[in-house]
Design a protein around this motif. Structure first.
Motif, mmCIF file in Angstrom:
data_model
loop_
_atom_site.group_PDB
_atom_site.id
_atom_site.type_symbol
_atom_site.label_atom_id
_atom_site.label_comp_id
_atom_site.label_asym_id
_atom_site.label_seq_id
_atom_site.Cartn_x
_atom_site.Cartn_y
_atom_site.Cartn_z
ATOM 1 N N ARG A 299 0.833 -1.201 0.000
ATOM 2 C CA ARG A 299 0.000 0.000 0.000
ATOM 3 C C ARG A 299 0.867 1.250 0.000
ATOM 4 N N GLN A 300 1.943 1.229 0.774
ATOM 5 C CA GLN A 300 2.828 2.383 0.873
ATOM 6 C C GLN A 300 3.520 2.654 -0.462
ATOM 7 N N VAL A 301 4.056 1.633 -1.069
ATOM 8 C CA VAL A 301 4.776 1.792 -2.335
ATOM 9 C C VAL A 301 3.826 2.172 -3.464
ATOM 10 N N GLY A 302 2.622 1.628 -3.443
ATOM 11 C CA GLY A 302 1.673 1.865 -4.526
ATOM 12 C C GLY A 302 1.257 3.310 -4.704
ATOM 13 N N ALA A 303 1.289 4.103 -3.645
ATOM 14 C CA ALA A 303 0.820 5.481 -3.741
ATOM 15 C C ALA A 303 1.835 6.514 -3.273
ATOM 16 N N SER A 304 3.023 6.094 -2.876
ATOM 17 C CA SER A 304 3.981 7.034 -2.287
ATOM 18 C C SER A 304 4.406 8.137 -3.263
ATOM 19 N N GLY A 305 4.588 7.835 -4.519
ATOM 20 C CA GLY A 305 4.965 8.859 -5.488
ATOM 21 C C GLY A 305 3.890 9.920 -5.639
ATOM 22 N N PHE A 306 2.658 9.480 -5.682
ATOM 23 C CA PHE A 306 1.533 10.426 -5.776
ATOM 24 C C PHE A 306 1.474 11.319 -4.544
ATOM 25 N N PHE A 307 1.595 10.725 -3.364
ATOM 26 C CA PHE A 307 1.522 11.515 -2.135
ATOM 27 C C PHE A 307 2.712 12.463 -2.006
ATOM 28 N N ASP A 308 3.898 12.029 -2.401
ATOM 29 C CA ASP A 308 5.066 12.910 -2.361
ATOM 30 C C ASP A 308 4.811 14.159 -3.206
ATOM 31 N N HIS A 309 4.306 13.957 -4.399
ATOM 32 C CA HIS A 309 4.048 15.071 -5.305
ATOM 33 C C HIS A 309 2.927 15.967 -4.765
ATOM 34 N N THR A 310 1.867 15.379 -4.257
ATOM 35 C CA THR A 310 0.746 16.145 -3.723
ATOM 36 C C THR A 310 1.162 16.973 -2.515
ATOM 37 N N LEU A 311 1.900 16.377 -1.596
ATOM 38 C CA LEU A 311 2.347 17.110 -0.407
ATOM 39 C C LEU A 311 3.333 18.217 -0.772
ATOM 40 N N GLU A 312 4.192 17.972 -1.744
ATOM 41 C CA GLU A 312 5.124 19.000 -2.188
ATOM 42 C C GLU A 312 4.371 20.210 -2.746
ATOM 43 N N ASN A 313 3.325 19.955 -3.517
ATOM 44 C CA ASN A 313 2.518 21.054 -4.053
ATOM 45 C C ASN A 313 1.775 21.796 -2.950
ATOM 46 N N MET A 314 1.280 21.082 -1.938
ATOM 47 C CA MET A 314 0.604 21.741 -0.816
ATOM 48 C C MET A 314 1.586 22.613 -0.039
ATOM 49 N N LYS A 315 2.813 22.150 0.146
ATOM 50 C CA LYS A 315 3.831 22.946 0.844
ATOM 51 C C LYS A 315 4.135 24.231 0.081
ATOM 52 N N LYS A 316 4.172 24.149 -1.245
ATOM 53 C CA LYS A 316 4.420 25.345 -2.048
ATOM 54 C C LYS A 316 3.315 26.374 -1.842
#
Length: 124
Positions: A17-34
Motif C-alpha cells: 500500500r505504501q509503495v503503490g501510492a507514495s509517489g503520488f503523495f510525495d508530489h501532492t504534499l510538495e505542491n501543498m507545501k508550495k
C-alpha cells in the motif's frame, strides 16, 4: 470478483500500500507545501488522470479500504461494513479530491485539508 483479486494482489501488505501510492503523495504534499509557503511556482489547481488501480492504491494508502474489508464483503457475504471500508472497485468516473484550506491571517494562519472520495456513476 475481479476487484477482490486486484486488491489482494496489489494491496495485501502495508508495504504494498505504501509503495503503490507514495509517489503520488510525495508530489501532492510538495505542491501543498508550495501553496502554504507562498512559493512563486505554486499551483492553485492540479488535476491528475489515473487508472483504476492507481485510484485503488490511493484509497488503500489512505486506509479507506483494505483486503480484509474486501474479502469480508465479497467472499464472506458480510454486508455490515465500517465507514473505512470502500468495498466497490473504482468505477470509470471515480475520483479522490484533496482540498487545502487556509484560515486566519498573519502569524495565526493555519492550514487544513480535506479528502473526498467519489465512486459512483451519475447519468445525465
Amino acid at each position: 470478483m475481479y476487484s477482490v483479486w486486484v486488491y489482494i494482489d496489489y494491496f495485501y501488505s502495508p508495504r504494498q500500500r505504501q509503495v503503490g501510492a507514495s509517489g503520488f503523495f510525495d508530489h501532492t504534499l510538495e505542491n501543498m507545501k508550495k501553496v502554504i509557503n507562498n512559493t512563486q511556482d505554486s499551483e492553485q489547481l492540479i488535476v491528475y488522470s489515473a487508472h483504476d488501480t492507481t485510484v485503488s492504491a490511493v484509497i488503500s494508502a489512505l486506509n479507506l479500504t483494505n483486503v480484509d474489508c474486501i474479502v469480508d464483503y465479497w467472499l464472506n457475504g458480510k454486508t455490515e461494513v465500517a465507514d473505512t471500508c470502500i468495498y466497490s472497485y473504482p468505477y470509470f468516473t471515480s475520483n479522490v479530491i484533496f482540498e487545502l484550506y487556509e484560515d486566519g491571517e498573519g502569524d495565526s494562519k493555519t492550514h487544513t485539508f480535506k479528502v473526498f472520495h467519489r465512486s459512483k456513476i451519475d447519468f445525465v
